[in-house]
Design a protein around this motif. Sequence first.
Motif, PDB file in Angstrom:
ATOM      1  N   VAL A  32       0.849  -1.191  -0.061  1.00  0.00           N
ATOM      2  CA  VAL A  32       0.070  -0.161   0.142  1.00  0.00           C
ATOM      3  C   VAL A  32       1.077   1.346  -0.121  1.00  0.00           C
ATOM      4  O   VAL A  32       0.510   2.068  -0.855  1.00  0.00           O
ATOM      5  CB  VAL A  32      -1.043   0.003   1.264  1.00  0.00           C
ATOM      6  N   THR A  55       0.616   1.295  -4.279  1.00  0.00           N
ATOM      7  CA  THR A  55      -0.313   2.338  -4.679  1.00  0.00           C
ATOM      8  C   THR A  55       0.299   3.527  -4.726  1.00  0.00           C
ATOM      9  O   THR A  55       1.660   3.814  -4.544  1.00  0.00           O
ATOM     10  CB  THR A  55      -1.351   2.418  -3.516  1.00  0.00           C
ATOM     11  N   SER A  63       4.733   3.124  -7.942  1.00  0.00           N
ATOM     12  CA  SER A  63       3.362   3.728  -7.575  1.00  0.00           C
ATOM     13  C   SER A  63       2.558   3.207  -8.953  1.00  0.00           C
ATOM     14  O   SER A  63       2.286   4.307  -9.712  1.00  0.00           O
ATOM     15  CB  SER A  63       3.464   5.061  -7.180  1.00  0.00           C
ATOM     16  N   VAL A  65      -0.765   1.927  -8.901  1.00  0.00           N
ATOM     17  CA  VAL A  65      -2.243   1.626  -8.730  1.00  0.00           C
ATOM     18  C   VAL A  65      -2.871   2.890  -7.894  1.00  0.00           C
ATOM     19  O   VAL A  65      -2.251   3.231  -6.832  1.00  0.00           O
ATOM     20  CB  VAL A  65      -2.395   0.452  -7.689  1.00  0.00           C
ATOM     21  N   SER A  66      -3.532   3.296  -8.496  1.00  0.00           N
ATOM     22  CA  SER A  66      -4.307   4.706  -8.078  1.00  0.00           C
ATOM     23  C   SER A  66      -5.309   4.445  -7.013  1.00  0.00           C
ATOM     24  O   SER A  66      -6.165   3.651  -7.178  1.00  0.00           O
ATOM     25  CB  SER A  66      -4.880   5.593  -9.084  1.00  0.00           C
ATOM     26  N   VAL A  67      -5.381   5.256  -5.731  1.00  0.00           N
ATOM     27  CA  VAL A  67      -6.343   4.868  -4.644  1.00  0.00           C
ATOM     28  C   VAL A  67      -7.404   6.150  -4.772  1.00  0.00           C
ATOM     29  O   VAL A  67      -8.450   6.192  -3.922  1.00  0.00           O
ATOM     30  CB  VAL A  67      -5.780   4.777  -3.231  1.00  0.00           C
TER      31      VAL A  67
END
Length: 78
Positions: A32, A55, A63, A65-67
């Motif tokens: 994360v 993320t 990084s 994966v966008s949250v």
Amino acid sequence: IIDDIISTGGTIVNACGILTEHHARRIMVSCVHPVLVGDALLKIFAAGADDVVGTDTLKSEVSNVSVASLVADDLQKN
């Protein structure tokens, strides 16, 4: 391997070692919060990881994966 935070990479390196001893064919790592202090990423790949994905809660070279949509959806609920 899924971890919440990768700082120095020590935990992931140990986990990669265990998986390698058990003849894992492929080791995928995700987290994360990719803090990645110093040469953590190099250590992880040297330990046998095939890929590392994180993320965008912290900006780093992994990084991917966008949250943003998750945060926005939760904010709209409240």
